[in-house]
Design a protein around this motif. Structure first.
Motif, PDB file in Angstrom:
ATOM      1  N   PRO A  59       0.853  -1.191   0.000  1.00 46.56           N
ATOM      2  CA  PRO A  59       0.000   0.000   0.000  1.00 46.56           C
ATOM      3  C   PRO A  59       0.888   1.240   0.000  1.00 46.56           C
ATOM      4  O   PRO A  59       2.081   1.150  -0.273  1.00 46.56           O
ATOM      5  CB  PRO A  59      -0.784  -0.130   1.301  1.00 46.56           C
ATOM      6  CG  PRO A  59       0.108  -0.924   2.189  1.00 46.56           C
ATOM      7  CD  PRO A  59       0.919  -1.822   1.300  1.00 46.56           C
ATOM      8  N   LEU A  60       0.327   2.378   0.321  1.00 46.57           N
ATOM      9  CA  LEU A  60       1.133   3.608   0.297  1.00 46.57           C
ATOM     10  C   LEU A  60       2.262   3.541   1.319  1.00 46.57           C
ATOM     11  O   LEU A  60       3.394   3.914   1.050  1.00 46.57           O
ATOM     12  CB  LEU A  60       0.228   4.811   0.575  1.00 46.57           C
ATOM     13  CG  LEU A  60       0.928   6.160   0.593  1.00 46.57           C
ATOM     14  CD1 LEU A  60       1.589   6.432  -0.737  1.00 46.57           C
ATOM     15  CD2 LEU A  60      -0.065   7.253   0.930  1.00 46.57           C
ATOM     16  N   ILE A  61       1.937   3.064   2.517  1.00 47.17           N
ATOM     17  CA  ILE A  61       2.919   2.974   3.590  1.00 47.17           C
ATOM     18  C   ILE A  61       3.004   1.525   4.027  1.00 47.17           C
ATOM     19  O   ILE A  61       1.991   0.840   4.085  1.00 47.17           O
ATOM     20  CB  ILE A  61       2.482   3.818   4.804  1.00 47.17           C
ATOM     21  CG1 ILE A  61       2.200   5.253   4.394  1.00 47.17           C
ATOM     22  CG2 ILE A  61       3.509   3.755   5.917  1.00 47.17           C
ATOM     23  CD1 ILE A  61       3.392   6.058   4.012  1.00 47.17           C
ATOM     24  N   ARG A  74       0.319  -5.886 -15.402  1.00 50.83           N
ATOM     25  CA  ARG A  74      -0.879  -5.050 -15.343  1.00 50.83           C
ATOM     26  C   ARG A  74      -0.619  -3.723 -16.063  1.00 50.83           C
ATOM     27  O   ARG A  74      -1.458  -3.236 -16.824  1.00 50.83           O
ATOM     28  CB  ARG A  74      -1.231  -4.785 -13.881  1.00 50.83           C
ATOM     29  CG  ARG A  74      -2.435  -3.924 -13.761  1.00 50.83           C
ATOM     30  CD  ARG A  74      -2.855  -3.681 -12.347  1.00 50.83           C
ATOM     31  NE  ARG A  74      -3.838  -2.598 -12.380  1.00 50.83           N
ATOM     32  CZ  ARG A  74      -4.301  -2.002 -11.308  1.00 50.83           C
ATOM     33  NH1 ARG A  74      -3.899  -2.361 -10.135  1.00 50.83           N
ATOM     34  NH2 ARG A  74      -5.182  -1.029 -11.423  1.00 50.83           N
ATOM     35  N   THR A 264      -1.659   9.573  -8.790  1.00 44.46           N
ATOM     36  CA  THR A 264      -3.011   9.098  -8.445  1.00 44.46           C
ATOM     37  C   THR A 264      -2.957   7.671  -7.917  1.00 44.46           C
ATOM     38  O   THR A 264      -3.654   7.338  -6.968  1.00 44.46           O
ATOM     39  CB  THR A 264      -3.972   9.159  -9.638  1.00 44.46           C
ATOM     40  OG1 THR A 264      -3.332   8.574 -10.756  1.00 44.46           O
ATOM     41  CG2 THR A 264      -4.371  10.565  -9.972  1.00 44.46           C
ATOM     42  N   PHE A 267      -1.060   8.098  -4.227  1.00 46.89           N
ATOM     43  CA  PHE A 267      -1.601   8.912  -3.141  1.00 46.89           C
ATOM     44  C   PHE A 267      -3.122   8.959  -3.105  1.00 46.89           C
ATOM     45  O   PHE A 267      -3.708   9.357  -2.112  1.00 46.89           O
ATOM     46  CB  PHE A 267      -1.028  10.323  -3.210  1.00 46.89           C
ATOM     47  CG  PHE A 267       0.430  10.340  -2.910  1.00 46.89           C
ATOM     48  CD1 PHE A 267       0.877  10.265  -1.604  1.00 46.89           C
ATOM     49  CD2 PHE A 267       1.358  10.377  -3.933  1.00 46.89           C
ATOM     50  CE1 PHE A 267       2.225  10.249  -1.320  1.00 46.89           C
ATOM     51  CE2 PHE A 267       2.714  10.360  -3.654  1.00 46.89           C
ATOM     52  CZ  PHE A 267       3.148  10.291  -2.350  1.00 46.89           C
ATOM     53  N   GLN A 268      -3.749   8.592  -4.218  1.00 49.17           N
ATOM     54  CA  GLN A 268      -5.207   8.588  -4.206  1.00 49.17           C
ATOM     55  C   GLN A 268      -5.712   7.174  -3.995  1.00 49.17           C
ATOM     56  O   GLN A 268      -6.630   6.942  -3.239  1.00 49.17           O
ATOM     57  CB  GLN A 268      -5.710   9.125  -5.532  1.00 49.17           C
ATOM     58  CG  GLN A 268      -6.727  10.216  -5.360  1.00 49.17           C
ATOM     59  CD  GLN A 268      -7.005  10.859  -6.681  1.00 49.17           C
ATOM     60  OE1 GLN A 268      -6.142  11.438  -7.320  1.00 49.17           O
ATOM     61  NE2 GLN A 268      -8.220  10.737  -7.133  1.00 49.17           N
ATOM     62  N   ASN A 269      -5.110   6.222  -4.713  1.00 46.19           N
ATOM     63  CA  ASN A 269      -5.592   4.846  -4.640  1.00 46.19           C
ATOM     64  C   ASN A 269      -4.767   3.989  -3.685  1.00 46.19           C
ATOM     65  O   ASN A 269      -5.047   2.806  -3.534  1.00 46.19           O
ATOM     66  CB  ASN A 269      -5.582   4.220  -6.032  1.00 46.19           C
ATOM     67  CG  ASN A 269      -6.349   5.057  -7.032  1.00 46.19           C
ATOM     68  OD1 ASN A 269      -7.103   5.949  -6.647  1.00 46.19           O
ATOM     69  ND2 ASN A 269      -6.168   4.793  -8.307  1.00 46.19           N
ATOM     70  N   PHE A 270      -3.741   4.578  -3.072  1.00 47.60           N
ATOM     71  CA  PHE A 270      -2.902   3.876  -2.099  1.00 47.60           C
ATOM     72  C   PHE A 270      -2.300   2.597  -2.673  1.00 47.60           C
ATOM     73  O   PHE A 270      -2.243   1.577  -1.993  1.00 47.60           O
ATOM     74  CB  PHE A 270      -3.708   3.568  -0.827  1.00 47.60           C
ATOM     75  CG  PHE A 270      -4.035   4.786  -0.008  1.00 47.60           C
ATOM     76  CD1 PHE A 270      -3.505   6.026  -0.325  1.00 47.60           C
ATOM     77  CD2 PHE A 270      -4.867   4.691   1.096  1.00 47.60           C
ATOM     78  CE1 PHE A 270      -3.794   7.145   0.440  1.00 47.60           C
ATOM     79  CE2 PHE A 270      -5.174   5.810   1.865  1.00 47.60           C
ATOM     80  CZ  PHE A 270      -4.637   7.037   1.538  1.00 47.60           C
ATOM     81  N   LYS A 271      -1.899   2.625  -3.941  1.00 45.22           N
ATOM     82  CA  LYS A 271      -1.287   1.436  -4.532  1.00 45.22           C
ATOM     83  C   LYS A 271       0.210   1.704  -4.708  1.00 45.22           C
ATOM     84  O   LYS A 271       0.678   2.071  -5.777  1.00 45.22           O
ATOM     85  CB  LYS A 271      -1.934   1.114  -5.878  1.00 45.22           C
ATOM     86  CG  LYS A 271      -3.372   0.632  -5.751  1.00 45.22           C
ATOM     87  CD  LYS A 271      -3.825  -0.082  -7.010  1.00 45.22           C
ATOM     88  CE  LYS A 271      -5.131  -0.805  -6.774  1.00 45.22           C
ATOM     89  NZ  LYS A 271      -6.308   0.029  -7.009  1.00 45.22           N
TER      90      LYS A 271
ATOM     91  N   THR B  66      -3.839  10.823   3.179  1.00 47.16           N
ATOM     92  CA  THR B  66      -2.465  10.339   3.102  1.00 47.16           C
ATOM     93  C   THR B  66      -1.789  10.481   4.459  1.00 47.16           C
ATOM     94  O   THR B  66      -1.085   9.588   4.927  1.00 47.16           O
ATOM     95  CB  THR B  66      -1.683  11.145   2.050  1.00 47.16           C
ATOM     96  OG1 THR B  66      -2.403  11.118   0.834  1.00 47.16           O
ATOM     97  CG2 THR B  66      -0.312  10.551   1.831  1.00 47.16           C
ATOM     98  N   ARG B  87     -15.198   7.354   1.977  1.00 49.37           N
ATOM     99  CA  ARG B  87     -13.772   7.049   1.960  1.00 49.37           C
ATOM    100  C   ARG B  87     -13.480   5.838   2.858  1.00 49.37           C
ATOM    101  O   ARG B  87     -12.337   5.421   2.994  1.00 49.37           O
ATOM    102  CB  ARG B  87     -13.028   8.296   2.455  1.00 49.37           C
ATOM    103  CG  ARG B  87     -11.559   8.327   2.223  1.00 49.37           C
ATOM    104  CD  ARG B  87     -11.147   8.607   0.800  1.00 49.37           C
ATOM    105  NE  ARG B  87      -9.708   8.387   0.690  1.00 49.37           N
ATOM    106  CZ  ARG B  87      -8.968   8.708  -0.359  1.00 49.37           C
ATOM    107  NH1 ARG B  87      -9.519   9.246  -1.421  1.00 49.37           N
ATOM    108  NH2 ARG B  87      -7.692   8.469  -0.386  1.00 49.37           N
ATOM    109  N   LEU B  90     -11.399   2.541   1.411  1.00 53.60           N
ATOM    110  CA  LEU B  90      -9.929   2.580   1.415  1.00 53.60           C
ATOM    111  C   LEU B  90      -9.390   2.485   2.835  1.00 53.60           C
ATOM    112  O   LEU B  90      -8.350   1.880   3.077  1.00 53.60           O
ATOM    113  CB  LEU B  90      -9.432   3.866   0.763  1.00 53.60           C
ATOM    114  CG  LEU B  90      -9.124   3.810  -0.732  1.00 53.60           C
ATOM    115  CD1 LEU B  90      -8.720   5.190  -1.233  1.00 53.60           C
ATOM    116  CD2 LEU B  90      -8.029   2.811  -1.024  1.00 53.60           C
ATOM    117  N   ALA B 378     -12.624  12.229  -3.805  1.00 53.52           N
ATOM    118  CA  ALA B 378     -11.259  12.245  -4.354  1.00 53.52           C
ATOM    119  C   ALA B 378     -10.821  10.863  -4.810  1.00 53.52           C
ATOM    120  O   ALA B 378      -9.701  10.448  -4.597  1.00 53.52           O
ATOM    121  CB  ALA B 378     -10.271  12.802  -3.327  1.00 53.52           C
TER     122      ALA B 378
END
Lengths: 303, 415
Positions: A59-61, A74, A264, A267-271, B66, B87, B90, B378
């Motif tokens: 994920p992001l983190i 992909r 995106t 930071f938006q989709n956390f991928k 974030t 949200r 997620l 978003a």
């Protein structure tokens, strides 16, 4: 080094030279260490981590599971990736050479000015001092379909950033408007290093303006031109801010670019894993483009 | 003497500090919402000696989420935070939200039945409730009573008489013929998504996601075509920026506007200054088979911080805060939002509050964003709306192609 110490101090060469060598190495190491350390921590380590992350579903983190080349598979099937790649290339095409050419043309015009040179210079350079958010806001106001000056002047209701054919050229135009002043300054500096004697000699030989430009100014200015082109290519491949603030990739993904795609996904989709794979591909593309350009510009210079 | 005074002061502060539990609070409420929330927090701090809220407002949208994600990963999370219900997918997937049990709710006198069932359902994943709702916010139809009245479109109760799409369009034609702009429709992705999703769900059989694929079907086509027709028929000006739409409405150039309830304070303030006509706001009219309005909710959530799990005392304090704010959310309603806490919306005070009380019925038939990581505030869906729907309704691409492009793009984010 050895010869020098022999001539200066012919006695006890052996024992002291080894020590001096050690001291020199130590000094060199100490001087280089801070940068090397920062370079390793801030550049090499993150780069290696990105490579590693691109093979996980992180994920992001935090860490993710190893997924092999799934992210890359992909990626190459993702229509948005190809679209972003194509759009980035289109933007580079629309900006790199025009921005360099206009910088050169404006520089040639400004150095010829007898009066108001400072004023004109400032006028061209002023947009460069604005931040990207200010620049985009100015153009949003100017092109607003309801209250923008162009639409009021022509009595229309045209939203350029909603037009898939013109949104990208408009972003390119704004980018050039914004940054051409800096290129112009570089060219002015380059022009001023060319010795006046060449021009005097050419004038005595009866060369016309065209000949003077192509035989003197252009070749002697080539190092500057090559520099500007290189800086431009790298800067424009990294296009993100203007797109994000003006269109966010629209309309119909006609302005979706690579860095925005990375942003995106991360930071938006956390991928994080997928975003790393995209970032790595972008890195390789910039690397290849820079190498090709370096080669091309070198041959250009040997003319 | 001075030193002694200082010592007393320090001691006093220390004992005071010991007695109080500090609750670290993060929210994303800027603007008018934020001012109202600050007042609620100040009131809470003034009336509770043993708990002190230490609030920070962060930037709305991806920066907020974030930061939350990062803070939970490193054990630096707040004790309580605001969170959009849309949200939650997620947040649940990223393991950022701590479930809240029925017993914990009961410990401060709350229960799931105090809130609209559809909202609780939207916040529940695998049987776990991941937050406590504060409000429901949605889009409404603002209208100029003078223009609509002159066009004969108001009933005896002063409310517009639209019933079904034909009646709504016919009404707009009358307004247009009389020389006004019928509808101001902000062209930002938020408003277009909210309008589209409302019209989509007003039709029988609409289901946005089926088997991890976006399925818009005939209902999606009708919804998008309806909006496109408003623009092409001249009922709503195309390419209208958010602020421009508000300007068109508040300057009496446009007779109606679709916009969020959060613009209610804008109207109230203008009216208080005597700078606005007689106005009202109602639930989006039923244009198709049944009432349905897109809605989202500001909820309170507790970070699921594995490195620094919340202590029982902190948890008790946080629940106390949630309960107090909910029970005092009548003031929050002045921001336009519909309080989620049923006893507040059922109170006489709320029923006196106009136009809030008129549009509050939308809560019963509210449709929340699907429980998918590709939708919500978003999200990739918002991006796709801006990217595809917005230019399409302005005549840049036929409806069929826009729907196909949109479905492909959003579906590609669901894998």
């Amino acid at each position: 080094m050895a010869t020098q110490s022999q001539t200066v101090r012919p006695v006890a060469v052996r024992s002291s030279s080894r020590r001096r060598k050690y001291q020199i190495w130590r000094a060199a190491f100490l001087l280089v260490a801070p940068f090397t350390l920062l370079y390793l921590v801030l550049f090499i380590f993150p780069t290696l981590r990105v490579i590693q992350l691109s093979f996980t579903d992180a994920p992001l983190i935090g860490a993710g599971k190893w997924v092999g080349t799934a992210n890359y598979e992909r990626l190459f099937k993702d229509f948005l990736f190809w679209k972003a790649l194509k759009n980035t290339a289109y933007f580079v095409l629309l900006t790199v050479i025009p921005n360099t050419a206009f910088g050169l043309i404006f520089a040639l015009m400004v150095v010829r000015l007898k009066r108001f040179q400072g004023f004109v210079l400032a006028a061209f350079f002023l947009p460069n001092m604005l931040t990207v958010s200010v620049v985009t806001r100015i153009w949003q106001w100017l092109t607003s379909s309801q209250f923008g000056i162009f639409n009021i002047m022509f009595g229309t209701n045209y939203a350029v950033f909603n037009d898939p054919n013109w949104a990208m050229p408009m972003i390119a135009f704004i980018t050039i408007w914004w940054t051409v002043g800096f290129n112009m300054l570089l060219f002015i500096a380059g022009i001023q290093t060319i010795s006046k004697e060449y021009y005097e000699a050419a004038a005595l030989d009866g060369a016309n303006g065209n000949q003077i430009f192509w035989r003197i100014t252009w070749p002697l200015l080539w190092p500057t031109t090559a520099l500007v082109l290189t800086l431009q290519l790298i800067a424009q491949l990294k296009i993100f801010d203007q797109v994000w603030l003006l269109t966010r990739g629209g309309p119909f993904n006609s302005t979706t670019v690579m860095l925005q795609f990375v942003y995106t996904q991360a930071f938006q989709n956390f991928k994080g894993g997928y975003a790393s794979a995209i970032a790595l591909v972008l890195f390789v593309i910039i690397l290849i483009a820079s190498i090709i350009q370096y080669r091309v510009l070198r041959t250009g210079g040997s003319r | 003497m001075k030193a002694k005074g200082l010592l007393v002061l320090v001691l006093a502060l220390l004992t005071f500090g010991y007695a109080q539990t500090e609750v670290v609070w993060w929210d994303f409420l800027g603007g008018g919402d934020g001012i109202r929330m600050k007042k609620l927090i100040d009131d809470f701090n003034a009336s509770n000696d043993d708990i002190k809220i230490n609030a920070t407002t962060l930037e709305w949208g991806p920066p907020f989420y974030t930061k939350v994600q990062t803070s939970v990963a490193v054990g630096e999370s707040p004790d309580i935070m605001t969170y959009h219900v849309s949200r939650f997918p997620l947040g649940v997937q990223g393991n950022v939200l701590r479930p809240i049990t029925d017993e914990e709710l009961a410990s401060v006198g709350l229960s799931k039945s105090d809130y609209p069932a559809n909202l609780i359902e939207a916040m529940t994943y695998d049987g776990n409730l991941y937050g406590v709702p504060l409000d429901i916010h949605s889009v409404v139809l603002y209208y100029n009573k003078e223009i609509l009245g002159a066009a004969g479109l108001l009933g005896d109760d002063g409310l517009p008489t639209f019933e079904g799409l034909e009646s709504f369009n016919a009404g707009m034609q009358i307004i247009k013929d009389a020389g006004s702009i019928p509808l101001a429709l902000p062209g930002d992705e938020g408003t277009i998504w909210r309008t589209f999703y409302s019209l989509f769900n007003q039709q029988e059989g609409a289901q946005f996601i089926t088997n991890n694929q976006v399925t818009l079907g005939e209902q999606g086509k009708v919804a998008l075509q309806t909006i496109t027709d408003w623009i092409s028929n001249g009922y709503a000006p195309g390419n209208t920026a958010y602020g421009d739409a508000i300007a068109l409405f508040t300057s009496s150039q446009a007779a109606m506007m679709i916009n969020g309830v959060w613009e209610v304070p804008t109207m109230v303030d203008l009216a208080a200054k005597g700078e606005l006509f007689d106005w009202g706001a109602i639930r989006i009219p039923v244009l198709f088979d049944k009432p349905a309005t897109w809605a989202d909710s500001h909820a309170f959530a507790i970070p699921n911080d594995a490195k620094k799990p919340i202590t029982p005392e902190k948890l008790a304090a946080v629940l106390e805060v949630i309960s107090w704010i909910n029970k005092n959310s009548l003031f929050w309603a002045t921001a336009g939002h519909i309080p989620a806490y049923n006893p507040v919306t059922a109170s006489d005070d709320y029923k006196m509050m106009e136009p809030n009380a008129t549009y509050a019925v939308l809560a019963e038939t509210a449709v929340f964003d699907p429980q998918s990581t590709a939708t919500g505030v978003a999200s990739p869906t918002y991006d796709a709306v801006l990217n595809i729907f917005v230019p399409s309704i302005n005549g840049q691409l036929p409806v069929d192609q826009a729907l196909e492009m949109f479905s492909q793009q959003v579906s590609s984010n669901m894998q």
